[in-house]
Design an enzyme around this catalytic site. Structure first.
Site, PDB file in Angstrom:
ATOM      1  N   ILE A  14      31.960 -13.589   4.389  1.00  0.00           N
ATOM      2  CA  ILE A  14      32.149 -14.750   5.261  1.00  0.00           C
ATOM      3  C   ILE A  14      30.839 -15.172   5.901  1.00  0.00           C
ATOM      4  O   ILE A  14      30.550 -16.363   6.043  1.00  0.00           O
ATOM      5  CB  ILE A  14      33.208 -14.432   6.329  1.00  0.00           C
ATOM      6  N   ASP A  59      20.039  -3.823  13.192  1.00  0.00           N
ATOM      7  CA  ASP A  59      21.379  -3.276  13.366  1.00  0.00           C
ATOM      8  C   ASP A  59      21.974  -3.952  14.593  1.00  0.00           C
ATOM      9  O   ASP A  59      21.452  -3.803  15.707  1.00  0.00           O
ATOM     10  CB  ASP A  59      21.303  -1.761  13.569  1.00  0.00           C
ATOM     11  N   SER A 138      40.019 -11.463  13.817  1.00  0.00           N
ATOM     12  CA  SER A 138      40.970 -11.221  12.727  1.00  0.00           C
ATOM     13  C   SER A 138      42.386 -11.335  13.265  1.00  0.00           C
ATOM     14  O   SER A 138      42.623 -11.130  14.465  1.00  0.00           O
ATOM     15  CB  SER A 138      40.735  -9.815  12.161  1.00  0.00           C
ATOM     16  N   TYR A 151      39.232  -0.579  14.097  1.00  0.00           N
ATOM     17  CA  TYR A 151      38.908  -1.988  13.868  1.00  0.00           C
ATOM     18  C   TYR A 151      39.810  -2.892  14.703  1.00  0.00           C
ATOM     19  O   TYR A 151      39.331  -3.831  15.357  1.00  0.00           O
ATOM     20  CB  TYR A 151      39.061  -2.304  12.378  1.00  0.00           C
ATOM     21  N   LYS A 155      38.632  -5.504  17.697  1.00  0.00           N
ATOM     22  CA  LYS A 155      38.900  -6.939  17.687  1.00  0.00           C
ATOM     23  C   LYS A 155      39.724  -7.368  18.905  1.00  0.00           C
ATOM     24  O   LYS A 155      39.525  -8.462  19.444  1.00  0.00           O
ATOM     25  CB  LYS A 155      39.622  -7.326  16.387  1.00  0.00           C
TER      26      LYS A 155
END
Length: 336
Positions: A14, A59, A138, A151, A155
Site C-alpha cells: 500500500i 526504522d 485496519s 497488531y 491499531k
C-alpha cells in the site's frame, strides 16, 4: 510551491502504491523504509514521474531517526504538506504463544511509529498552520480478530491517540487534518513476510482488495480531509457489526480463525518483524486472482454522518406522526 508528501513503509504494498499515486498527481514524494535495495528501486520508479523524490533508510520505531528524516525532507524537498503513517508489522500466532519482545516490536512498528511520524510532521506543520496527516489503520483496529492480538491492539491504540490529538488541535485552532483510514484485506506482499507461528502460511480472507484502491482513499483524505474513511465493504461491515452487535461479532471472528491460514502446512517463518526481508517486491501480493479491482469502494465519516442525520430525521417524523395519532382520539372525544 511543490507539494511534498511523506509515506512511511513506502517501498512495498500500500505504501508503494500510495507513493506512486502522489507522484503521478504531481507531488514530490519522500519514502521512509528500512531495506536499502527496495528504497533504491522505489526512488528510481518514482523519479519517472518527473517530480523530486527522496528515499530515506530509517526504522520508524526510532523516534530520533523519524525526526531526522522529517528535517531532511523539509531541507531537500520543501515544506511537508502530507504525511502518511503506513509502516507496520505483525505476527500470526495464538496470543499465548507470542513472546513479550514480539508484542513490544509489533507495538513499536505499528503503533509507536504512527505516534513518532505524527509528532515529527506536526513540528513542521503546526507552525505553518497547514497540512494533512493520515493514519493507515485496519478493520482489525475496529473489530479485532484471532491470531493477530498485538497488531489489533496496536491499531486500536492508533485510533485512541489520533482522537486525543485531534481534540487538542481543535482546541488550539490548528488547521492540520487528522484522518484514520480503515483498510480491508488487501493484496500486498505483507502476507509473504509476516512472522508466523501456526504451522501454516498467512492467507488473505475474501474479499481481497487492490492496494491502489487504498492509495486512492489515502490521497482523498489528504485533498478532502475527513475524520475517518472505511475502504472496502468488509471494513464497513466490521464497523457496523462491532457497533451494533459486538457479541455476534466475537463469534463471527472466532469462526474466521481458519480463513486466515492457508490449508497446506508450511514451516513457521521469522518474517520481517525485526529485520527486513530482502528481495524485489512491488505493490501487489500473490492473491491477484481473487483481487477486487475497484478504485472507488470507500466511504467517509461525512457520508456516515449524513446517513445518521437522515435516519434521525425520519425517526423524528415517525415519532411525531405517532404522537399526533395518539392525540387524535382525545381531540375527537373532547368535541362530543
Amino acid at each position: 510551491m511543490a507539494r511534498v508528501a511523506v509515506v512511511t513503509g513506502g517501498t512495498a504494498g500500500i505504501g508503494l502504491a500510495t507513493a506512486h499515486l502522489f507522484a503521478a498527481r504531481g507531488w514530490s514524494v519522500a519514502v521512509i523504509a528500512r531495506d536499502q535495495g527496495r528504497l533504491d528501486a522505489a526512488r528510481e520508479a518514482l523519479s519517472g514521474y518527473g517530480r523530486p523524490v527522496l528515499a530515506i533508510s530509517a526504522d520508524v520505531a526510532d523516534a530520533e531517526a523519524v525526526d531526522a528524516a522529517a528535517e531532511r525532507i523539509e531541507r531537500e524537498l520543501g515544506p511537508i504538506r502530507a504525511w502518511v503513517n503506513n509502516a507496520m508489522s505483525t505476527i500470526v500466532s495464538p496470543a499465548d504463544k507470542i513472546a513479550p519482545e514480539e508484542y513490544r516490536r509489533v507495538t513499536e512498528t505499528t503503533y509507536l511509529s504512527q505516534v513518532f511520524g505524527t509528532l515529527a510532521a506536526l513540528r513542521h506543520m503546526k507552525r505553518r498552520d497547514r497540512g494533512a496527516i493520515v493514519q493507515v489503520s485496519s478493520g482489525l483496529g475496529i473489530r479485532a480478530a484471532p491470531l493477530q492480538a498485538p497488531y489489533c491492539a496496536a491499531k486500536f491504540a492508533v485510533s485512541g491517540f489520533t482522537d486525543a490529538l485531534r481534540a487538542e488541535l481543535i482546541h488550539d485552532r490548528v488547521d492540520v487534518s487528522l484522518t484514520v483510514v480503515y483498510l480491508p484485506a488487501v493484496n500486498t506482499p505483507q502476507f509473504n513476510w509476516a512472522r508466523t507461528r501456526t504451522g501454516h502460511g498467512q492467507n488473505a480472507p475474501d474479499p481481497v482488495f487492490d492496494p491502489r484502491l487504498c492509495a486512492e482513499a489515502i490521497l482523498y483524505a489528504v485533498e478532502h480531509p475527513r475524520r475517518e474513511i472505511w475502504v472496502g465493504r468488509s471494513s464497513l461491515m466490521m464497523a457496523v457489526a462491532q457497533a451494533v452487535a459486538p457479541g455476534f461479532a466475537d463469534r463471527k471472528a472466532a469462526d474466521a480463525w481458519e480463513s486466515q491460514l492457508e490449508e497446506e502446512p508450511v514451516p513457521d517463518r521469522a518474517g520481517n518483524l525485526f529485520e527486513p526481508v530482502p528481495g524485489v517486491v512491488g505493490s501487489e501480493g500473490r492473491f491477484g486472482d481473487r483481487m477486487k479491482r475497484t478504485r472507488s469502494e470507500f466511504w467517509t465519516s461525512r457520508e456516515r454522518d449524513l446517513l445518521v442525520l437522515g435516519l434521525a430525521g425520519v425517526a423524528t417524523l415517525g415519532f411525531a406522526g405517532l404522537a399526533a395519532a395518539a392525540r387524535a382520539p382525545r381531540r375527537l372525544l373532547g368535541r362530543r
